[in-house]
Scaffold this active site. Sequence first.
Site, PDB file in Angstrom:
ATOM      1  N   GLN A  57       0.827  -1.221   0.000  1.00 48.45           N
ATOM      2  CA  GLN A  57       0.000   0.000   0.000  1.00 48.45           C
ATOM      3  C   GLN A  57       0.858   1.267   0.000  1.00 48.45           C
ATOM      4  OE1 GLN A  57      -3.049   0.655  -0.559  1.00 48.45           O
ATOM      5  NE2 GLN A  57      -3.657  -1.472  -0.748  1.00 48.45           N
ATOM      6  N   SER A  58       2.057   1.182  -0.541  1.00 44.13           N
ATOM      7  CA  SER A  58       2.954   2.344  -0.515  1.00 44.13           C
ATOM      8  C   SER A  58       2.423   3.498  -1.372  1.00 44.13           C
ATOM      9  CB  SER A  58       4.331   1.915  -1.025  1.00 44.13           C
ATOM     10  OG  SER A  58       5.119   3.052  -1.323  1.00 44.13           O
TER      11      SER A  58
END
Length: 303
Positions: A57-58
């Site tokens: 989920q960067s």
Amino acid sequence: MHRLDRLSLQLGIDFWMKRDDLTGFAGGGNKGRKLEYLMAEAQASGATAVVSCGASQSNFIRQLGAACAVLGMRCIVATMDSPYETVDRRIAAPAEGGNAYLDRWFGIERHRVPDGTWEELETRAGALAALLESEGESVFRIPLGGSSVLAVQAFVDAGREVGAGFDWIVTASSSGSTQVGLGHAFQGTETKIYGISADPEPEIVDDLVELSARYAEWAGVPALPRSDIRFSLDFVGPGYGVPGHDTEHARELMSRREGILLDPVYSGKAFAGLVGLVGSGEISGRVLFWHTGGLPALFARQS
Ligand SMILES: *Cc1c(COP(=O)(O)O)cnc(C)c1O
């Protein structure tokens, strides 16, 4: 940057927000400022491909993908769903949807590796870079979260956009380049910076001190003394990427009073911290909340 009138009244402070959630590169966020400088360096090096790594989920990887698309470079990343050693994996942040979904639109070549440590993740990225180089690609490597002296410089310059007059600036903090950059921008002034941690790791303060020392040497300025690096771990909640009750309350407060969304991973915790620190009297006066973005996390889901 604008004033938040209703929350000013409610919290008893002169409350402003810096809208880094509304900047460029695929929906905005604080990584755009870092990328402006990092990608200039990548371009100057003549690279054809950029290699980095991060969590599934960067926000950084999403924005990196957009920047690579603009410059016509390949974007290759190693990702882990949960590289957070301190998080109970049963409550780990959701890995699908959100940023992971958006990454596809930019053609990011994601290599998902089994959960492990940050060090393992960086080792995997190193191996990817070596492989690409052996195939004749010219590779530019970007560290986790884009954190480097250039990233710090991006926020030194961001601080100059704001100018004087604030007693406090509150921001989410993780790799620290946002906080350290703002710290350097306002060094020796009345404005104090408070970082609210998104990770439950006390040793982050040492990383911030070290990052400031590296920046100071590179830029030829004095390093920030440890006492200038105000950093709270009190609002992390159950773990990285997992919001606590105070996070959710703070997000609801911001959306219902001001119509502005905060994310559960960074900005929600940072605002919970601001509310807590105003409540305890540690923070008062003219206060700026630095909205670092992160909107896609609202649409993340479990696989
Ligand atoms: C990366 C990120 C942060 C933390 O910024 P650092 O400079 O790494 O400390 C805060 N908020 C959001 C939304 C982010 O994506």
